[in-house]
Motif scaffolding. Structure first.
Motif: not given
Ligand code: SF4
Length: 340
Positions: A198, A219, A254-258
């Motif tokens: 991340l 992702f 963060y948008r990229e954190y799922n």
């Protein structure tokens, strides 16, 4: 079988004289670096442990876990002070042990003697990757061989060894990551944690990204790589303790954190296993897979994604997943097919 919980106590960035390109420990752990006095911190530590112990049932084993920095790199008097606090709970029998994470090059006989004296049971190493070019590009400051030596020493001392790895580091390929997982198995790990990269604001990796010198894998690619590594670990008998970063206020933004990363990796692992079974078994019209009931949702996938994928790819009339608890967790068999 008894349940197990860790009581985490974060020591962010403490003991670490390095600056890995991806690291911003305060953001990952959600805790600022230490500024309070020993008295305040001792109170905070005991409160943390007592609060958790008050909620733990008698059928649960509990360990205190020092995570977040490089524990064995902490200045020795402070490291011993933290260990003494934790060890008081081990001596009274209220927790079963102490675990910690550290860097491979901060392991030596002197440090392991101290850990042994204070009831430490498990040492997790930030392996990250076993390709030296990747370690250099990530400014880790140690080599793959340092990791091999540290793992051997940890095991020789009788500690449980865990290997943590990170996916998507600069220069790292999917093959490097599978190799890293294989090496963690080979080194004798009992457990692992798999973290997808991340890119945190303020890190060198972020600056590299802005300068178009680095771009993280997509992702879905990280899910795929995670599933491949997980398969290596499961075949090697290494327990996955965590797949995906721990949620915190900072990384949640963060948008990229799922937060579902771990679940998606398990889904992908089952999808790959089902594809292998289908492709090794001849052309069929419908297919039925059997798994332990605890694994049904992993096999079906989020929003039935795995089922839909198989129907679409192989033009099956139906794909069914049923449960049979005589199967072990993680096992999957193709139980029935109808030939075209
Ligand atoms: S060794 Fe760990 S704490 Fe230190 S900079 Fe690297 S990731 Fe951060």
């Amino acid at each position: 079988m008894k349940k197990h919980i860790n009581i985490p106590y974060f020591v962010p960035h403490e003991g670490c004289g390095h600056s890995c390109v991806f690291c911003s420990q305060e953001k990952i752990t959600g805790k600022e670096c230490k500024t309070n006095s020993n008295i305040e911190e001792k109170q905070q530590f005991f409160d943390t442990v007592e609060t958790t112990l008050a909620t733990v049932s008698t059928d649960t084993t509990t360990e205190i876990a020092f995570f977040g920095g490089s524990f064995t790199g902490i200045e020795e008097p402070r490291m011993i002070m933290l260990l003494e606090w934790a060890y008081s709970f081990v001596k009274s029998g209220r927790v079963s042990g102490i675990r910690l994470s550290t860097r491979p090059d901060y392991i030596n006989e002197h440090k392991l003697n101290i850990l042994q004296k204070y009831g430490v049971t498990a040492v997790e190493l930030g392996v990250q990757n076993m390709n030296d070019a990747v370690l250099t590009a990530s400014k880790r400051g140690h080599t793959a061989d340092d990791t091999r030596k540290a793992a051997k020493l940890i095991i020789d001392y009788g500690f449980t060894f865990g290997g943590q790895m990170m996916l998507g580091l600069p220069l790292s390929t999917a093959d490097d990551e599978v190799y890293t997982a294989e090496q963690i198995v080979e080194m004798g790990a009992d457990n692992t944690r798999i973290y997808p990269i991340l890119v945190l604001v303020g890190t060198e990796l972020h600056r590299m990204r802005l300068a178009v010198k680095y771009e993280p894998p997509a992702f879905d690619e990280l899910v795929d790589r995670g599933a491949k590594c997980l398969e290596v670990f499961l075949k090697g008998g290494v327990k996955p303790l965590r797949i995906g970063l721990q949620a915190s206020d900072e990384i949640n933004s963060y948008r990229e954190y799922n937060p579902a990363y771990g679940e998606l990796v398990w889904n992908r692992l089952y999808l790959c296993r089902m594809i292998n079974l289908i492709e090794s078994g001849g052309i069929t019209d419908s297919v039925v897979f059997t798994v332990n009931s605890a694994d049904i949702s992993k096999a079906v996938g989020q929003k039935r994604k795995n089922i839909n994928y198989l129907v679409d790819k192989y033009k099956f009339r139906s794909v069914k997943i049923i449960s049979d608890n005589t199967l072990a967790n993680g096992d999957i068999i193709k139980t029935a097919t109808i030939l075209n």
